[in-house]
Scaffold this motif. Structure first.
Motif, PDB file in Angstrom:
ATOM      1  N   ILE A 168      37.560   6.307 -19.359  1.00  0.00           N
ATOM      2  CA  ILE A 168      38.879   5.709 -19.151  1.00  0.00           C
ATOM      3  C   ILE A 168      39.331   4.905 -20.366  1.00  0.00           C
ATOM      4  CG2 ILE A 168      37.970   3.599 -18.078  1.00  0.00           C
ATOM      5  CD1 ILE A 168      40.393   3.699 -16.186  1.00  0.00           C
TER       6      ILE A 168
ATOM      7  N   ARG B 162      43.011  -3.156 -11.493  1.00  0.00           N
ATOM      8  CA  ARG B 162      43.702  -2.696 -12.698  1.00  0.00           C
ATOM      9  C   ARG B 162      44.908  -1.815 -12.399  1.00  0.00           C
ATOM     10  NH1 ARG B 162      38.541  -0.133 -15.592  1.00  0.00           N
ATOM     11  NH2 ARG B 162      38.159   0.382 -13.396  1.00  0.00           N
ATOM     12  N   PHE B 163      44.986  -1.296 -11.170  1.00  0.00           N
ATOM     13  CA  PHE B 163      46.066  -0.373 -10.820  1.00  0.00           C
ATOM     14  C   PHE B 163      47.428  -1.049 -10.968  1.00  0.00           C
ATOM     15  CE2 PHE B 163      48.903   1.905  -7.984  1.00  0.00           C
ATOM     16  CZ  PHE B 163      48.580   3.237  -8.216  1.00  0.00           C
TER      17      PHE B 163
ATOM     18  N   ASP C  54      41.708  -0.590  -6.977  1.00  0.00           N
ATOM     19  CA  ASP C  54      41.242  -1.299  -8.166  1.00  0.00           C
ATOM     20  C   ASP C  54      42.288  -2.315  -8.622  1.00  0.00           C
ATOM     21  OD1 ASP C  54      40.620  -1.846 -11.078  1.00  0.00           O
ATOM     22  OD2 ASP C  54      38.990  -0.458 -10.624  1.00  0.00           O
TER      23      ASP C  54
ATOM     24  N   VAL D  81      41.439   5.054 -11.570  1.00  0.00           N
ATOM     25  CA  VAL D  81      40.922   3.832 -10.941  1.00  0.00           C
ATOM     26  C   VAL D  81      41.268   3.750  -9.463  1.00  0.00           C
ATOM     27  CG1 VAL D  81      40.996   2.603 -13.140  1.00  0.00           C
ATOM     28  CG2 VAL D  81      42.952   2.448 -11.588  1.00  0.00           C
TER      29      VAL D  81
ATOM     30  N   GLN E  53      45.755   5.260 -13.898  1.00  0.00           N
ATOM     31  CA  GLN E  53      45.987   4.856 -12.516  1.00  0.00           C
ATOM     32  C   GLN E  53      45.301   5.801 -11.530  1.00  0.00           C
ATOM     33  OE1 GLN E  53      50.319   4.382 -12.045  1.00  0.00           O
ATOM     34  NE2 GLN E  53      49.951   2.209 -11.686  1.00  0.00           N
TER      35      GLN E  53
END
Length: 404
Positions: free
Chosen positions: A237, A273-274, A271, A267, A264
């Motif tokens: 990633i 981080r999304f 997550d 993850v 996106q």
């Protein structure tokens, strides 16, 4: 550390031996004996002289003179106690000097020699495996500033003795990246890459270090490494993250959106981080919308035909001309190759002539070329494409499908 202490003990013993040798020099040990022998020889000579003088009638009191001579010899012989005292005094000086040498040597080293720092260095070096684990991807224990310094010290020590340790160079490069030390990061990652060029983590770290450079050659090499990583069966990633960042910095917003969208999907919505990736995508979309001012700029969407084989080190040259196809561009810009399709925006900042701005045009056409050798005057072998006439402010599509 054991070798160090053994060597210091050896030096101290050598110093004590030299001191002992100087104090108890073999010649001084026989001074008393030599004096006794000399006195005896003189005594015998004098006795012979007295005997001869008595025979010649020169002396009348021979016995008295011999008695005086014997007394003089006895008076000149050092007493046993005096000799014993001298030997005791020499031993005392030797013992005291030995103690002073030991105390001064280790005492001065403890005070001036940085003993605490040496001990800390040894402790850090022995703790290298534990510190290294915190630097590896996926670790939930971030390194503190002190631990980062300790790890750097330990790694440099290990690499001094093991210069072919690719993992050590990679870890040193990661520390330099975290500290934004571009020169050290590139040097360390390059050494790791030369030692183990097929390692995905090392290749990714080298690309990340090169991305920090301001040199276009370094950035192009980073893109080449990332492109090769994209061909792997499993793509990390972080590869997409670096590609997205590079595209965004190059104002290639569609490509940045594409990479962040892939991240996106990787993850998932669960997550944390999304949501952050969603904000990045929205930011790129806003930049893309606001980058074209009607009547003052032109957005160019570029795609490649299936026949085009682009060199990873090639540059993308986009030029805006008058609608009649004049070879002299009104505005032009050079971009890293990047990925396709992609969109770039040209405005008055890209004008070639100060007296004639891009915004002064109404009808335009756009040419796009993949420059393979870095020289804009040579075209042999370069791929290119051009648009149909369009209005300034429109989005222009260009397909690169021809070759010089």
């Amino acid at each position: 550390m054991t070798v160090f202490w053994l060597s210091t003990i050896g030096l101290v013993v050598l110093a004590v031996f030299l001191l002992w040798y100087i104090i108890s020099d073999s010649k001084t040990n026989h001074d008393d004996a030599l004096r006794d022998e000399l006195n005896k020889a003189l005594y015998q000579d004098r006795l012979e002289e007295l005997s001869e003088e008595a025979n010649e009638g020169l002396v009348d009191n021979q016995q008295d003179l011999e008695q005086d001579l014997k007394q003089s010899l006895l008076d000149d012989i050092p007493e046993q106690t005096q000799r014993q005292q001298t030997r005791i005094s020499s031993k005392a000086v030797l013992m005291l000097s030995t103690v002073l040498i030991v105390v001064l040597s280790y005492g001065m080293y403890w005070y001036f020699g940085g003993l605490n720092k040496v001990q800390h260095w040894q402790e850090v070096s022995s703790n290298l495996p534990e510190l290294s684990k915190k630097l590896m991807p996926g670790s939930n224990e971030p390194l503190t500033d002190d631990e980062m310094q300790d790890l750097t010290l330990a790694l440099r020590t290990q690499l001094h003795y093991k210069p072919n340790d690719s993992t050590g160079w990679m870890l040193l490069g990661r520390i330099a990246i975290a500290n934004r030390n571009v020169t050290t990061a590139i040097d360390a990652m390059e050494k790791a890459y030369r030692l183990k060029s097929d390692d995905g983590d090392i290749k990714l770290g080298y690309a990340q270090a090169l991305m920090m450079s301001q040199e276009e050659m370094d950035q192009n090499q980073a893109r080449s490494l990332l492109t090769s990583l994209m061909q792997e069966e499993y793509v990390d990633i972080r590869v997409f993250s670096l590609l997205a960042f590079d595209a965004f910095e190059s104002e290639d917003y569609p490509s940045a959106i594409k990479y962040w969208s892939v991240m996106q999907r990787m993850v998932g919505p669960e997550d944390a981080r999304f949501e952050m990736l969603g904000k990045s995508i929205a930011n790129a979309q806003e930049r893309m919308k606001g980058s074209v001012v009607p009547g003052q700029a032109v957005a160019v969407t570029i795609s490649l035909s299936a026949d085009v084989v682009a060199d990873n080190n090639a540059s993308l040259i986009v030029s805006v001309h008058t609608a009649d196809g004049s070879p002299m561009p009104i505005a032009a810009a050079r971009y890293p190759l990047g990925s396709f399709p992609r969109t770039v925006v040209l405005d008055d900042n890209n004008s070639m002539i100060e007296a004639r701005k891009l915004s002064s045009l109404t009808d335009i056409m756009v040419r796009v070329r993949l420059d393979s050798d870095g020289n804009v005057t040579t075209k042999q072998g370069d791929w290119y494409g051009e648009s149909q006439p369009a209005k300034l402010g429109d989005t222009v599509d260009v397909l690169v499908d021809k070759q010089y």
